[in-house]
Design a protein around this motif. Sequence first.
Motif, PDB file in Angstrom:
ATOM      1  N   ASN C 324       0.807  -1.211   0.000  1.00  0.00           N
ATOM      2  CA  ASN C 324       0.000   0.000   0.000  1.00  0.00           C
ATOM      3  C   ASN C 324       0.846   1.268   0.000  1.00  0.00           C
ATOM      4  O   ASN C 324       0.308   2.368   0.041  1.00  0.00           O
ATOM      5  CB  ASN C 324      -0.953  -0.005   1.197  1.00  0.00           C
ATOM      6  CG  ASN C 324      -2.031  -1.069   1.034  1.00  0.00           C
ATOM      7  OD1 ASN C 324      -2.990  -0.860   0.309  1.00  0.00           O
ATOM      8  ND2 ASN C 324      -1.840  -2.221   1.656  1.00  0.00           N
ATOM      9  N   TRP C 357     -11.883   1.548   2.471  1.00  0.00           N
ATOM     10  CA  TRP C 357     -11.966   1.910   3.882  1.00  0.00           C
ATOM     11  C   TRP C 357     -11.394   3.305   4.100  1.00  0.00           C
ATOM     12  O   TRP C 357     -10.837   3.902   3.182  1.00  0.00           O
ATOM     13  CB  TRP C 357     -11.217   0.862   4.700  1.00  0.00           C
ATOM     14  CG  TRP C 357     -11.422  -0.533   4.202  1.00  0.00           C
ATOM     15  CD1 TRP C 357     -10.477  -1.361   3.679  1.00  0.00           C
ATOM     16  CD2 TRP C 357     -12.659  -1.279   4.161  1.00  0.00           C
ATOM     17  NE1 TRP C 357     -11.032  -2.568   3.304  1.00  0.00           N
ATOM     18  CE2 TRP C 357     -12.374  -2.547   3.594  1.00  0.00           C
ATOM     19  CE3 TRP C 357     -13.971  -1.000   4.542  1.00  0.00           C
ATOM     20  CZ2 TRP C 357     -13.354  -3.531   3.413  1.00  0.00           C
ATOM     21  CZ3 TRP C 357     -14.951  -1.979   4.360  1.00  0.00           C
ATOM     22  CH2 TRP C 357     -14.645  -3.213   3.806  1.00  0.00           C
ATOM     23  N   HIS C 361      -6.142   2.098   6.154  1.00  0.00           N
ATOM     24  CA  HIS C 361      -6.621   0.725   6.304  1.00  0.00           C
ATOM     25  C   HIS C 361      -6.212  -0.060   5.068  1.00  0.00           C
ATOM     26  O   HIS C 361      -6.814   0.088   3.997  1.00  0.00           O
ATOM     27  CB  HIS C 361      -8.126   0.706   6.502  1.00  0.00           C
ATOM     28  CG  HIS C 361      -8.571   1.303   7.812  1.00  0.00           C
ATOM     29  ND1 HIS C 361      -8.548   2.653   8.048  1.00  0.00           N
ATOM     30  CD2 HIS C 361      -9.001   0.725   8.961  1.00  0.00           C
ATOM     31  CE1 HIS C 361      -8.978   2.877   9.291  1.00  0.00           C
ATOM     32  NE2 HIS C 361      -9.251   1.733   9.861  1.00  0.00           N
ATOM     33  N   ALA C 362      -5.223  -0.908   5.240  1.00  0.00           N
ATOM     34  CA  ALA C 362      -4.547  -1.553   4.112  1.00  0.00           C
ATOM     35  C   ALA C 362      -5.461  -2.448   3.293  1.00  0.00           C
ATOM     36  O   ALA C 362      -6.316  -3.136   3.825  1.00  0.00           O
ATOM     37  CB  ALA C 362      -3.390  -2.392   4.657  1.00  0.00           C
ATOM     38  N   LEU C 363      -5.232  -2.426   2.000  1.00  0.00           N
ATOM     39  CA  LEU C 363      -5.801  -3.415   1.109  1.00  0.00           C
ATOM     40  C   LEU C 363      -4.825  -4.577   0.961  1.00  0.00           C
ATOM     41  O   LEU C 363      -3.627  -4.421   1.151  1.00  0.00           O
ATOM     42  CB  LEU C 363      -6.064  -2.823  -0.277  1.00  0.00           C
ATOM     43  CG  LEU C 363      -7.172  -1.779  -0.375  1.00  0.00           C
ATOM     44  CD1 LEU C 363      -7.441  -1.468  -1.844  1.00  0.00           C
ATOM     45  CD2 LEU C 363      -8.452  -2.256   0.303  1.00  0.00           C
ATOM     46  N   GLY C 364      -5.363  -5.738   0.581  1.00  0.00           N
ATOM     47  CA  GLY C 364      -4.509  -6.898   0.367  1.00  0.00           C
ATOM     48  C   GLY C 364      -4.317  -7.200  -1.099  1.00  0.00           C
ATOM     49  O   GLY C 364      -4.899  -6.547  -1.986  1.00  0.00           O
ATOM     50  N   TYR C 365      -3.504  -8.213  -1.317  1.00  0.00           N
ATOM     51  CA  TYR C 365      -3.148  -8.671  -2.648  1.00  0.00           C
ATOM     52  C   TYR C 365      -4.353  -8.841  -3.565  1.00  0.00           C
ATOM     53  O   TYR C 365      -4.342  -8.435  -4.733  1.00  0.00           O
ATOM     54  CB  TYR C 365      -2.401  -9.999  -2.485  1.00  0.00           C
ATOM     55  CG  TYR C 365      -2.349 -10.879  -3.694  1.00  0.00           C
ATOM     56  CD1 TYR C 365      -1.531 -10.556  -4.763  1.00  0.00           C
ATOM     57  CD2 TYR C 365      -3.093 -12.057  -3.751  1.00  0.00           C
ATOM     58  CE1 TYR C 365      -1.460 -11.388  -5.874  1.00  0.00           C
ATOM     59  CE2 TYR C 365      -3.021 -12.882  -4.847  1.00  0.00           C
ATOM     60  CZ  TYR C 365      -2.213 -12.554  -5.915  1.00  0.00           C
ATOM     61  OH  TYR C 365      -2.145 -13.369  -6.994  1.00  0.00           O
ATOM     62  N   GLU C 366      -5.413  -9.434  -3.024  1.00  0.00           N
ATOM     63  CA  GLU C 366      -6.493  -9.894  -3.899  1.00  0.00           C
ATOM     64  C   GLU C 366      -7.249  -8.757  -4.545  1.00  0.00           C
ATOM     65  O   GLU C 366      -7.930  -8.951  -5.548  1.00  0.00           O
ATOM     66  CB  GLU C 366      -7.458 -10.795  -3.132  1.00  0.00           C
ATOM     67  CG  GLU C 366      -8.409 -10.052  -2.221  1.00  0.00           C
ATOM     68  CD  GLU C 366      -7.972 -10.090  -0.780  1.00  0.00           C
ATOM     69  OE1 GLU C 366      -6.767 -10.293  -0.522  1.00  0.00           O
ATOM     70  OE2 GLU C 366      -8.831  -9.911   0.094  1.00  0.00           O
ATOM     71  N   HIS C 367      -7.152  -7.560  -3.993  1.00  0.00           N
ATOM     72  CA  HIS C 367      -7.972  -6.500  -4.565  1.00  0.00           C
ATOM     73  C   HIS C 367      -7.376  -5.888  -5.823  1.00  0.00           C
ATOM     74  O   HIS C 367      -8.039  -5.105  -6.501  1.00  0.00           O
ATOM     75  CB  HIS C 367      -8.327  -5.464  -3.511  1.00  0.00           C
ATOM     76  CG  HIS C 367      -9.270  -6.050  -2.496  1.00  0.00           C
ATOM     77  ND1 HIS C 367     -10.388  -6.756  -2.867  1.00  0.00           N
ATOM     78  CD2 HIS C 367      -9.233  -6.101  -1.151  1.00  0.00           C
ATOM     79  CE1 HIS C 367     -11.016  -7.191  -1.787  1.00  0.00           C
ATOM     80  NE2 HIS C 367     -10.338  -6.829  -0.742  1.00  0.00           N
TER      81      HIS C 367
ATOM     82  N   GLY D 364      -5.344  -7.886   3.608  1.00  0.00           N
ATOM     83  CA  GLY D 364      -5.691  -6.520   3.967  1.00  0.00           C
ATOM     84  C   GLY D 364      -6.448  -6.452   5.271  1.00  0.00           C
ATOM     85  O   GLY D 364      -6.774  -7.474   5.895  1.00  0.00           O
ATOM     86  N   TYR D 365      -6.710  -5.236   5.653  1.00  0.00           N
ATOM     87  CA  TYR D 365      -7.426  -4.916   6.887  1.00  0.00           C
ATOM     88  C   TYR D 365      -8.686  -5.739   7.080  1.00  0.00           C
ATOM     89  O   TYR D 365      -8.970  -6.242   8.174  1.00  0.00           O
ATOM     90  CB  TYR D 365      -7.777  -3.427   6.839  1.00  0.00           C
ATOM     91  CG  TYR D 365      -8.875  -2.962   7.733  1.00  0.00           C
ATOM     92  CD1 TYR D 365      -8.672  -2.865   9.110  1.00  0.00           C
ATOM     93  CD2 TYR D 365     -10.113  -2.588   7.218  1.00  0.00           C
ATOM     94  CE1 TYR D 365      -9.689  -2.407   9.942  1.00  0.00           C
ATOM     95  CE2 TYR D 365     -11.122  -2.126   8.037  1.00  0.00           C
ATOM     96  CZ  TYR D 365     -10.919  -2.043   9.402  1.00  0.00           C
ATOM     97  OH  TYR D 365     -11.913  -1.596  10.219  1.00  0.00           O
ATOM     98  N   GLU D 366      -9.453  -5.882   6.014  1.00  0.00           N
ATOM     99  CA  GLU D 366     -10.801  -6.408   6.190  1.00  0.00           C
ATOM    100  C   GLU D 366     -10.819  -7.857   6.611  1.00  0.00           C
ATOM    101  O   GLU D 366     -11.834  -8.333   7.121  1.00  0.00           O
ATOM    102  CB  GLU D 366     -11.610  -6.235   4.899  1.00  0.00           C
ATOM    103  CG  GLU D 366     -11.281  -7.231   3.807  1.00  0.00           C
ATOM    104  CD  GLU D 366     -10.384  -6.666   2.744  1.00  0.00           C
ATOM    105  OE1 GLU D 366      -9.669  -5.677   3.030  1.00  0.00           O
ATOM    106  OE2 GLU D 366     -10.410  -7.179   1.623  1.00  0.00           O
ATOM    107  N   HIS D 367      -9.727  -8.588   6.398  1.00  0.00           N
ATOM    108  CA  HIS D 367      -9.796 -10.010   6.710  1.00  0.00           C
ATOM    109  C   HIS D 367      -9.623 -10.299   8.194  1.00  0.00           C
ATOM    110  O   HIS D 367      -9.830 -11.437   8.614  1.00  0.00           O
ATOM    111  CB  HIS D 367      -8.847 -10.793   5.822  1.00  0.00           C
ATOM    112  CG  HIS D 367      -9.318 -10.786   4.403  1.00  0.00           C
ATOM    113  ND1 HIS D 367     -10.621 -11.065   4.068  1.00  0.00           N
ATOM    114  CD2 HIS D 367      -8.701 -10.487   3.236  1.00  0.00           C
ATOM    115  CE1 HIS D 367     -10.789 -10.945   2.763  1.00  0.00           C
ATOM    116  NE2 HIS D 367      -9.644 -10.585   2.229  1.00  0.00           N
TER     117      HIS D 367
END
Lengths: 418, 418, 418, 418
Positions: C324, C357, C361-367, D364-367
Amino acid sequence: MSSLAHRPRTARPLLGIGMVGHAFMGRTHSHAWRSVDAFFDLPVQPDMRVVAGRDAARVETAAARLGWAEASTDWRELLDRDDIGLIDICTQGASHAEIAIAALEAGKHVLCEKPLANTPAEAAAMARAAAKAAENGIVAMVGFNYRRVPALSLARSLVAEGRLGTIRHVRARYLQDWIVDPEHPLVWRLVREQAGSGALGDIGAHIVDLAEFLTGERITGVSAITETFVRERPLGVAGSGIGAQAADPSTSGLPAAGTTTDLTAGTATGTVTVDDAAVFLARTTGGALATFEATRFATGRKNALSIELNGSRGSVAFDFAAMNDLWFHDHTEPAATAGFRRIDVTEPSHPYASAWWPPGHALGYEHSFTHQARDLIEAIATGSTPEPSFEDGLRVQRILAAVESSAANQSLWTPVET
Amino acid sequence: MSSLAHRPRTARPLLGIGMVGHAFMGRTHSHAWRSVDAFFDLPVQPDMRVVAGRDAARVETAAARLGWAEASTDWRELLDRDDIGLIDICTQGASHAEIAIAALEAGKHVLCEKPLANTPAEAAAMARAAAKAAENGIVAMVGFNYRRVPALSLARSLVAEGRLGTIRHVRARYLQDWIVDPEHPLVWRLVREQAGSGALGDIGAHIVDLAEFLTGERITGVSAITETFVRERPLGVAGSGIGAQAADPSTSGLPAAGTTTDLTAGTATGTVTVDDAAVFLARTTGGALATFEATRFATGRKNALSIELNGSRGSVAFDFAAMNDLWFHDHTEPAATAGFRRIDVTEPSHPYASAWWPPGHALGYEHSFTHQARDLIEAIATGSTPEPSFEDGLRVQRILAAVESSAANQSLWTPVET
Amino acid sequence: MSSLAHRPRTARPLLGIGMVGHAFMGRTHSHAWRSVDAFFDLPVQPDMRVVAGRDAARVETAAARLGWAEASTDWRELLDRDDIGLIDICTQGASHAEIAIAALEAGKHVLCEKPLANTPAEAAAMARAAAKAAENGIVAMVGFNYRRVPALSLARSLVAEGRLGTIRHVRARYLQDWIVDPEHPLVWRLVREQAGSGALGDIGAHIVDLAEFLTGERITGVSAITETFVRERPLGVAGSGIGAQAADPSTSGLPAAGTTTDLTAGTATGTVTVDDAAVFLARTTGGALATFEATRFATGRKNALSIELNGSRGSVAFDFAAMNDLWFHDHTEPAATAGFRRIDVTEPSHPYASAWWPPGHALGYEHSFTHQARDLIEAIATGSTPEPSFEDGLRVQRILAAVESSAANQSLWTPVET
Amino acid sequence: MSSLAHRPRTARPLLGIGMVGHAFMGRTHSHAWRSVDAFFDLPVQPDMRVVAGRDAARVETAAARLGWAEASTDWRELLDRDDIGLIDICTQGASHAEIAIAALEAGKHVLCEKPLANTPAEAAAMARAAAKAAENGIVAMVGFNYRRVPALSLARSLVAEGRLGTIRHVRARYLQDWIVDPEHPLVWRLVREQAGSGALGDIGAHIVDLAEFLTGERITGVSAITETFVRERPLGVAGSGIGAQAADPSTSGLPAAGTTTDLTAGTATGTVTVDDAAVFLARTTGGALATFEATRFATGRKNALSIELNGSRGSVAFDFAAMNDLWFHDHTEPAATAGFRRIDVTEPSHPYASAWWPPGHALGYEHSFTHQARDLIEAIATGSTPEPSFEDGLRVQRILAAVESSAANQSLWTPVET
């Protein structure tokens, strides 16, 4: 009366030093000679006798400032003096061979700044001179100072202990940005006759040496590209920067770049005759793949020497931006807790560190030279061969030559001369 | 004959220095005095005259190693000498007041290591002596060296220029781990009579001073907890570590911790009478909230001084683990490209940096002392008041006293005496 | 009665999707299709109709788990259905051309995982099919998902806006370590017939595409080395790891590696027929030098995609380990406060970020896949051409082919076919 | 015909879910319910039945967007439905007690967002209701989602395994900057009646819970300061930001902040009645010192939750800015190779990680919410007590109350009610 006359802490022989050149490297070496005896228990006592330079006023000022007992405008004079046992060569590469060979023939130990010379032929002559001098107990060392950054010394130890297993990859970069501006003048470092090569020899030499030092292997061949992004530059001398600091004709015996500058007009330009950047691939004797990049055009990267080794059992990574840290990954650990660890290389058990401050108190750039001075003095005192030797310096020179040859030949794979 | 006699680069007056104490701080100060004239253009020339210590053999050895012309076993002797203009106090805190006041009364400039004293009363007496001496052009300075780490000097400039706006938060920590092991012996730093306090005075003092220095504000009150995790420790002297390096009774005039150690048995223990850790909250005159933590029990943190300031317009963050970096966030920038930037504080335009190496060549811990020496010499030469002054040191002492008072009083908010 | 029947938030057309393959990439794509409509305001509504795979039991399980309405064992069946408008190809590279061309000819939009194909010839055929389909408003996109990591999208914007000036250097690496262990079995990714190439095509393709995407320039030629460090490996399927997760013969129409494994003996081995690592140099149309490294032998580097661009006005750096963050150096700033800044790419003004978010608030790989799905849907709805196109994918394939050719030809400089 | 009707991968009971509130937390929870079954092997199948909100149009839109089968404007309705087994409370804290107690009394499992309530009294009533419901096999869980960031789950494991020894220090901060601008409007989070407290309850609650979770110890007392830097703010609703996203009166049953805003004039202001920042010291049952800081005024820190634990045998450190990393220092290792290691918590052996992607592919954050959903479903299915329980939430509430009490009482040490 409790006041006490100064007495040496031990009765030790003196090692008289004569230094040639007093620009950037002359300053780092002087600081090292001035400091080394205060931190390390040395078998002989370094004695800063004479600094030599071409311009009388400047060399006198340098002597006073840098702590040398005397100044001289003729480096040959130093070879005749009995009170000088070591010649420390801090001039431009073009004059290294002449000075070093004469010094060795005069029976002086020699410390020579890198790169060892501007051509393999010169370097080979120097290595021959060193080999001959060695028969008489005279030592010669080339100043690849980064070997003695404690974190890199530790990295070498880990590799030598087998902690990395078989080395698969070497990834080395030396990035600077001091001539990104096309208005940066044509200083001596941008002129082939004086500098030999550009980023390749100035900073690429360091990472080539480190790759061999850290792996304990040899580079067997290369494939390369070099580039000069800005081919014409204004004549004149920059107000600051690496080139400016070293642009001292008195130390090289060569005309300075910029002596013909038309200062009023500012329109005169000259041709850059060295590389701005060099990128190359290599293989090592152990089968590793190595990548190298040396450039003065990496905007925002000021002195970014970084190197990483990946082996079958672990990896190490180093970045000069945090020069007291070594990152070590031990691949034999359980995966759940494995990871690159930041080793703050300031513990008493670390290389050189017990001489300095308590753990966590960072050392700076200049003490790589202090450590170099210490190890050279130890070698002289014990009659052992210091590393890196002139042979090591010659090998680096041959690798640089192979890089230039490959770059001139469509990047064709080019074996390193042995 | 081209060899030239040594001549000073300029005709400058000498400033004779007498240093008292030669343990850890004595070594850093000696290195600074030895180096400062080679890098900075100083109006007077520092002259390392005498080092004083209690044990004759040790002080002689120290003199030889650290570069002092003479050694003495009586610091009072130094006050009588005309060739000494500056007394540099590197002893334990318990002896600071006596030496500093005597030196000031003798008309000597004084540099005194931190903390200024072990009690506010002593510190107040010293500040009064300094004020009186100032009337005669005599200066006094306390050695909060971290102010002169270039990155922190730059941070102060940014705050002073208003780049941070109104300061809202100060977040300061100084974490070490050198006595995590309960078998670490009871060195002098763990004994109240000699050290005054524990982590609080030794390292907490630095971050308290930095908080005031960087903000340009005053701490008005505190709420605190202190703790001693390991209350009994073996007597004796450690083989290494901060405590051991400074555990030199000859420099303090006090009996050393451990002098009653039964070395054969190793079973004797003594009581730790200082804090192992201190945590406290504070407010500043500008309305900021500040948090502080000083501890010797932060396992894996060796010398982790960190401080961050958040203001209405921006923030700065510093971590001594990367001491040449200052992190700066400019909140007035567009959000799309805003972020903490890593400023490598080695550009010619940075504090002190033009004296050193080209950009990107890291300085080490010890040059905070070199810069301190430089600024003190400038102040002496120009008749200006050096900072931090004894008044600054007194204020830190009063804050530390408020911390101890609050900790002893159920963390109750405790205003700092003014 | 306050309970309300479900109603679409807007009356939108459906876009029926048929996915082929349900291993690693099938899982990421399914998650994207399942999520995209909840976060973005889409003009059409994605409808997860059918997933196809070869093994009936496995594809049924996958459908239930991944959220597909139906399962099929024949991908051709999907091309006949009117309720499917998009074919999403997540199989091994060997089957891409056949499926994609058939789908395009059937009038279906296509999203195809990278690398586009295993050979330039296949890729060229696919690009021709895409060009022809485009005449009928059918779009085709290749899944270089990293382009849509917000930090890299932002990097592209900064370059496009001229914030970096003329690009001088690209430095790209993709380092993994999943087959460092010589006992790792010979999974399909290590077999040329199925995987096309090794690290080069699997991960090198990503950094080649990113280099072109970020610079907006083309790679004109390469000089390369490839290497296979471990040439014989046990047959069988690993219990975990990238290779294992995708080793699904049902999706490729090819026999799975390991089908002949002697599980009792464990002594059978097979030959690795792809590269373990590829290193190469390149030039771009704008005159930049680029270096690339793709390897599965960088011990401790798990998915370490990193890329840096240096230009005449600034630089950007990205490391997937902190996906990020974008590091940006603006060289036009005063040197005193310039430095690489860490931009946390989660502000509303950042690419894609307003859909997610609050800042920080970090996003992950999958997004990266979710963003890819969103942009593809937008392109389909608006009739615009999505990027990266099959032409882009073809160009990557030709660069990979040039790498292999150069590596087979003593690293000789090899122009990229155009 | 090879196309297959959809069949559940296993015959599993359904768990019908009714969610109350659909702002920021409603979005994260919806994403979790939508995703969890695709990644984890669950014993029951979550079924997103109804989302409740006050405004009909908005809740319908939310249902469609977030994937709920139905929408409702009356949360009480959900308690009567047989197809709903779990009530998921995502409203403002002021309504938690009423909804949760009613749901538990109706025999529904409950997941309640943090903080559990706005007062200890409410929280205590909720804990009593949960205890009573537990007798009937009904479970209740509070949503401290950060416990289920894999890196923090791993940290807890290391502590529980004794890898840190006796904990000496906890250092926890949660820094944001979303209301630094004094023109940021008076959203509901800044109004005591709705939000209970400010930074303290919103983000301080998380680090208080984490401190207890990670250490496995209890906080026994506190000393605190709270501060409101900007006491008057414009009425109205911000266009973006945390406060704005949650400023949904339909979910709380309370009048929205800003409903009296004079939008034309923009001159109306209101009083901020909660803290902007809270700093506090604490002790734990195991004798550790803990420091906490929660603020919305840390310029440049967007969502900077960080926590470090130092123990006698090791340390762990976590920073949400790199949420997949755990830093671990093992103090039992030889000093020469010891250091904080960066563990990329994405290995199959790491908490939750085997459900996701190959190593090195960041979550990411949401998980953290997805993991929370998974663990809650497991607890419901197995009849075990999920953590954190309402008792845990109550304890956090009491700690927050002690903080406010100490802050109102000159920072006096204030034991936590038990």
